[in-house]
Motif scaffolding. Structure first.
Motif, short mmCIF file in Angstrom:
data_model
loop_
_atom_site.label_atom_id
_atom_site.label_comp_id
_atom_site.label_asym_id
_atom_site.label_seq_id
_atom_site.Cartn_x
_atom_site.Cartn_y
_atom_site.Cartn_z
N ARG A 193 58.92 40.30 51.94
CA ARG A 193 57.92 39.24 52.12
C ARG A 193 56.56 39.91 52.25
NH1 ARG A 193 59.99 36.27 56.61
NH2 ARG A 193 59.46 38.17 57.76
N TYR A 194 55.61 39.48 51.42
CA TYR A 194 54.29 40.10 51.36
C TYR A 194 53.28 39.28 52.16
CZ TYR A 194 56.12 43.03 47.61
OH TYR A 194 56.85 43.93 46.87
N PRO A 195 52.19 39.91 52.57
CA PRO A 195 51.13 39.15 53.25
C PRO A 195 50.64 38.01 52.35
CG PRO A 195 50.74 41.51 53.45
CD PRO A 195 51.88 41.35 52.49
N GLN A 196 50.50 36.83 52.92
CA GLN A 196 50.07 35.67 52.15
C GLN A 196 48.56 35.71 51.95
OE1 GLN A 196 52.64 33.32 51.13
NE2 GLN A 196 53.70 35.17 51.80
N PRO A 197 48.07 35.24 50.80
CA PRO A 197 46.61 35.17 50.60
C PRO A 197 45.98 34.26 51.64
CG PRO A 197 47.80 34.81 48.53
CD PRO A 197 48.81 34.77 49.62
N GLU A 198 44.84 34.68 52.16
CA GLU A 198 44.17 33.87 53.16
C GLU A 198 43.64 32.59 52.53
OE1 GLU A 198 41.16 36.05 55.12
OE2 GLU A 198 42.47 37.73 55.67
N ALA A 199 43.75 31.51 53.28
CA ALA A 199 43.27 30.22 52.79
C ALA A 199 41.77 30.32 52.52
CB ALA A 199 43.55 29.13 53.81
N GLY A 200 41.37 29.79 51.38
CA GLY A 200 39.95 29.79 51.04
C GLY A 200 39.46 31.07 50.42
N THR A 201 40.36 32.05 50.22
CA THR A 201 39.93 33.30 49.59
C THR A 201 39.52 33.03 48.15
OG1 THR A 201 41.43 34.59 50.96
CG2 THR A 201 40.63 35.63 48.95
N PRO A 202 38.28 33.34 47.79
CA PRO A 202 37.85 33.05 46.41
C PRO A 202 38.53 33.97 45.42
CG PRO A 202 36.16 34.31 47.57
CD PRO A 202 37.22 33.97 48.58
N VAL A 203 38.98 33.40 44.30
CA VAL A 203 39.54 34.18 43.21
C VAL A 203 38.85 33.76 41.93
CG1 VAL A 203 41.79 34.60 44.23
CG2 VAL A 203 41.42 32.50 42.97
N PRO A 204 38.62 34.67 41.01
CA PRO A 204 37.94 34.31 39.77
C PRO A 204 38.78 33.37 38.93
CG PRO A 204 38.80 36.55 39.65
CD PRO A 204 38.99 36.08 41.06
N ALA A 205 38.13 32.48 38.21
CA ALA A 205 38.85 31.53 37.36
C ALA A 205 39.47 32.22 36.16
CB ALA A 205 37.91 30.43 36.89
N THR A 206 38.81 33.22 35.65
CA THR A 206 39.35 34.00 34.54
C THR A 206 39.00 35.45 34.77
OG1 THR A 206 37.33 33.70 33.24
CG2 THR A 206 39.11 32.12 32.88
N ALA A 207 39.64 36.30 34.03
CA ALA A 207 39.35 37.73 34.16
C ALA A 207 39.10 38.30 32.79
CB ALA A 207 40.52 38.46 34.81
N PRO A 208 38.11 39.18 32.65
CA PRO A 208 37.92 39.83 31.36
C PRO A 208 39.08 40.74 31.05
CG PRO A 208 36.58 40.87 33.05
CD PRO A 208 37.19 39.66 33.68
N SER A 209 39.42 40.85 29.78
CA SER A 209 40.51 41.75 29.41
C SER A 209 40.02 43.18 29.49
CB SER A 209 40.97 41.45 27.98
OG SER A 209 39.93 41.68 27.07
N ALA A 210 40.94 44.08 29.85
CA ALA A 210 40.60 45.50 29.87
C ALA A 210 40.59 46.01 28.45
CB ALA A 210 41.62 46.27 30.71
N THR A 211 39.50 46.54 28.01
CA THR A 211 39.40 47.04 26.65
C THR A 211 38.90 48.47 26.68
OG1 THR A 211 37.10 46.35 26.38
CG2 THR A 211 38.78 44.72 25.86
N THR A 212 38.95 49.10 25.54
CA THR A 212 38.47 50.47 25.45
C THR A 212 37.05 50.52 24.91
OG1 THR A 212 39.46 50.64 23.26
CG2 THR A 212 40.77 51.40 25.13
N SER A 213 36.44 49.38 24.63
CA SER A 213 35.07 49.36 24.18
C SER A 213 34.18 48.87 25.31
CB SER A 213 34.92 48.43 22.97
OG SER A 213 35.37 47.14 23.30
N PRO A 214 32.90 49.22 25.32
CA PRO A 214 32.05 48.84 26.42
C PRO A 214 31.84 47.34 26.50
CG PRO A 214 30.78 49.85 24.65
CD PRO A 214 32.22 50.01 24.30
N VAL A 215 31.79 46.81 27.73
CA VAL A 215 31.53 45.39 27.92
C VAL A 215 30.05 45.11 27.70
CG1 VAL A 215 31.62 43.52 29.59
CG2 VAL A 215 33.44 45.20 29.53
N VAL A 216 29.19 46.06 28.12
CA VAL A 216 27.76 45.95 27.88
C VAL A 216 27.33 47.19 27.12
CG1 VAL A 216 27.34 44.56 29.93
CG2 VAL A 216 27.27 47.04 30.12
N PRO A 217 26.22 47.10 26.39
CA PRO A 217 25.78 48.28 25.64
C PRO A 217 25.55 49.47 26.56
CG PRO A 217 24.57 46.32 24.96
CD PRO A 217 25.36 45.94 26.18
N VAL A 218 25.95 50.63 26.10
CA VAL A 218 25.75 51.86 26.86
C VAL A 218 24.47 52.52 26.38
CG1 VAL A 218 26.70 54.11 27.43
CG2 VAL A 218 28.22 52.15 27.16
N VAL A 219 23.59 52.84 27.31
CA VAL A 219 22.33 53.47 26.94
C VAL A 219 22.57 54.95 26.65
CG1 VAL A 219 20.00 54.02 27.71
CG2 VAL A 219 21.06 51.86 28.39
#
Length: 735
Positions: free
Chosen positions: A371-397
């Motif tokens: 039995r694992y610790p239960q998530p706390e009530a009201g804990t914010p979680v993102p509605a979606t998550a970006p996929s992990a990719t091998t290319s940059p999410v934002v341009p690299v300078v």
């Protein structure tokens, strides 16, 4: 996060702090609520880990055979490092969980954040607070189903697949041998299908439990009760199916199966049962022996489990996921009751003590839940998550490279990937250097990162690529991942101003190669080395020196006895990882070019059907030619790599990094007692670290690396066109 792990060498169990996994495309990140200990499979693994090395070898003769083969092809020293590294690593436990979706990866449509899902897989449903689970290995919970009950999903799917393999019909009579966790579930599934069940187990408590759950009669195999019950229920004909859900070294289960089966009955092996079939007994009844493979169709198929490619229902009715869905539905409707199977519920923080209690026999249990610790009530979680990719999410300078590392400071290294090759052939050489600091390791698996950190002394570990690429304190990046990710990762690291060591191949197509070359041009950072290690092999270096400088063109023959790969090897996923030669051929092209001191100008290739065995003919500016024969159909004990160089009245013969001779005006031969097969990994690491620290030249120019990569890619191009491919044409062609 916390995860249960075991060291297979020492048997030590631990609740380890490891990096949280990233949410990737095609799957979901699940916060675990309950996970189930498989008291059969898992405890067998825990028990094996506590054995002596000899006992482990006896328990796994298949692995011993692989070690012997590795010694014959790679040498004792390399094999020892590889085996020791694998044994002395943390390995995960668990494969049946239930939790709440915390993040949703790109492409997932059937669940949302906050949904409850049951999860399967010994790489994805681990005893860990967070798991990333691909789409075909989870199932949303039916309405009203408790999370603790849903944690039985994977084990229930194993039992269900076993029952399906027996093909029971209404009114059949079945014998279930072994009434542990799987056996108890098999009993209930058969009863739900209208089958009369007789059970066998030496434990009276388990027999009583099975009868409570619907079995007609259960008893110990030696009591005579089972024989009498089968005779009475079947009118003396014998049972229609026998389901073997027992482990251990006794042959009694298969002998009992033959004794109590009817003529032309079916015997299904679900557990790891000893199967020394008594020939006469099985022949006389013409018994049909079947194996049940885990959770169902899709198991061990990477395209199904990892890439999310489902099988059409018209062709494969019951897949892994559909079995999981069906079992959850039966539990939700009360047709299968898992409640009586739960002997103990332990807090996850007490996981190690729970395993030790089971191992010592102090905790008698059919099924145990964490039995694992239960998530706390009201804990914010993102509605979606970006996929992990091998290319940059934002341009690299782009960042201009520095000429050298400040005097006295070690080279700070970030490592991406920590598979077998990295941990046996690269990291040991880096870990022993005073002029290199292992700063951070990043892998897709949290446990792999934690293992590498523990064994090689990394300061930090992570599952987030940005932690290496975007860290300004890191000077150099090693890219040791799967082939399809090399070009994109190398480009990002170069643009971020890092010195880069990337395992071969640099790229799988011209577009990937050009993206790397563009990064060099944009950033001015040409500090790049590809893991072509053969040119650093001490014996080959000495043999080349003994051959001496040549005047006229040379002829080179390079035989690569590559051997066959397991059908499930990711090396064979040509659609995503390129052909075998595209992945490995750069080694041989680079070695020939280094021996000849020039880059190739053209390539022609011919192959046997299937393109696994091929000949590649390379030409060089001075008229030299080389034939690389890459074959998968040779004998495993024949040397893997054999090289012959003929020039100016001399011949160099090189046999698999163990022996070398030069025939000519002065004959030379290496020692008859090989000093191990040193393929140059230590020397190539030294060359990279030295160049990156001092700002000196790297072993190969970027132009030469590009030529080797293009020549390797040209082999597949020539096979496709049937024509010679000129490399200058490839360099000038639009991508």
């Amino acid at each position: 996060m916390k995860q249960v792990v075991q060291n297979y060498k020492s048997g030590e169990l631990a609740l380890l702090d490891v990096p949280e996994p990233m949410c990737k495309a095609g799957g979901v990140l699940v916060r675990t609520l309950y996970s189930l200990i498989s008291t059969g499979t898992e405890m067998m693994k825990v028990g094996e880990a506590g054995m002596s090395l000899i006992a482990k070898a006896k328990a796994r003769p298949d692995q011993v055979a692989k070690v012997v083969q590795s010694v014959s092809t790679q040498g004792l020293s390399a094999t020892y490092r590889k085996v020791s590294g694998k044994l002395d690593s943390w390995t995960p436990l668990g494969y049946s969980t239930c939790g709440v979706v915390e993040e949703v990866g790109e492409g997932v449509r059937d669940v949302k954040v906050g949904d409850l899902v049951a999860c399967a897989g010994n790489e994805h449903a681990l005893h860990a607070e967070l798991n990333w689970v691909p789409v075909n290995l989870y199932s949303p919970l039916p309405a009203g189903l408790d999370a603790g009950q849903a944690a039985f999903g994977t084990v229930g799917s194993i039992a269900m697949q076993g029952v399906r393999r027996g093909e029971p019909q209404l009114g059949d009579v079945a014998l279930v041998v072994g009434l542990g966790l799987i056996g108890q579930l098999v009993v209930q599934l058969l009863v739900a299908a209208g089958v009369k069940v007789v059970g066998v187990d030496p434990d009276p408590a388990r027999c009583a439990l099975a009868e409570e759950l619907g079995a007609s009669v259960c008893s110990a195999p030696s009591s005579g009760v089972v024989d009498a019950a089968v005779a009475d229920i079947t009118g003396g004909h014998g049972v229609d199916q026998v389901y073997l859900a027992a482990g251990g070294s006794s042959n009694e289960p298969v002998e009992l199966a033959a004794k109590l089966s009817r003529d032309r009955g079916t015997v299904v092996d679900i557990g790891k049962t000893r199967l020394d079939l008594p020939w006469n007994a099985y022949y006389e009844k013409e018994l049909d022996v079947r194996f049940s493979r885990s959770y169902g169709p899709g198991r061990y198929d990477p395209s199904y489990e990892l890439e999310g490619r489902d099988y059409p229902i018209g062709y494969v009715r019951w897949t892994e996921r559909r079995n999981l869905e069906c079992f959850l539905d039966l539990v939700a409707r009360g047709r299968v009751d898992v409640g009586p199977l739960v002997s103990h519920v332990a807090d996850f923080d007490d996981a190690v003590a729970t395993y030790r209690g089971l191992e010592a026999g102090e905790l008698k249990a059919v099924a145990v839940l964490f039995r694992y610790p239960q998530p706390e009530a009201g804990t914010p979680v993102p509605a979606t998550a970006p996929s992990a990719t091998t290319s940059p999410v934002v341009p690299v300078v782009p960042q201009q490279r520095t000429a050298s590392i400040p005097l006295g400071r070690p080279l700070r290294i970030g490592f991406v990937g920590a598979g077998n090759y990295a941990t046996s052939m690269l990291l040991p050489h880096l870990a022993e250097r005073a002029d290199a600091e292992l700063t951070r390791v990043v892998t897709t698996s949290a446990l792999s990162a934690a293992n590498a950190r523990r064994k090689f002394g990394f300061a930090e570990s992570s599952t987030d690529l940005d932690d290496v690429i975007d860290d300004p304190s890191i000077d150099a990046v090693f890219v040791v991942t799967r082939h399809s990710s090399h070009a994109a990762l190398t480009r990002r690291a170069l643009l971020a101003g890092k010195a880069v060591f990337v395992e071969k191949p640099l790229a799988l197509d011209e577009a990937g190669l050009r993206s790397v070359l563009d990064a060099v041009a944009e950033s001015g950072n040409d500090r790049l080395q590809v893991g072509f290690n053969r040119r650093f092999a001490p014996l080959l270096v000495e043999a080349s020196q003994r051959l001496g400088r040549r005047v006229g063109p040379a002829t080179v023959r390079y035989l690569v006895n590559a051997g066959r790969l397991d059908a499930q090897s990711w090396y064979l996923r040509s659609a995503t990882e390129g052909s075998r030669f595209a992945g490995e051929g750069g080694h041989f092209v680079d070695t020939v070019s280094w021996l000849l001191g020039a880059d190739p100008v053209s390539v022609f290739a011919a192959a046997a059907p299937g393109r696994q065995d091929l000949h590649a003919v390379l030409t060089y500016p001075d008229g030299s030619t080389a034939v690389i024969t890459y074959a998968t159909s040779g004998a495993a004990r024949f040397p893997k790599e054999t090289i012959e160089v003929l020039a100016d009245g001399s011949v160099l013969r090189f046999d698999d990094f163990a022996r070398a001779t030069v025939h000519g005006p002065r004959r030379w031969a290496s020692s008859r007692i090989p000093r191990g097969r040193d393929k140059g990994q230590a020397a190539q690491v030294d060359a990279f670290v030295t160049a990156a620290r001092t700002g000196g030249p790297f072993p190969s120019s970027v132009a030469s690396i590009a030529a080797t990569t293009r020549a390797t890619l040209a082999v597949d191009a020539s096979l496709g066109s049937g024509a010679t491919v000129r490399l200058d044409a490839l360099a000038g062609a639009p991508s």
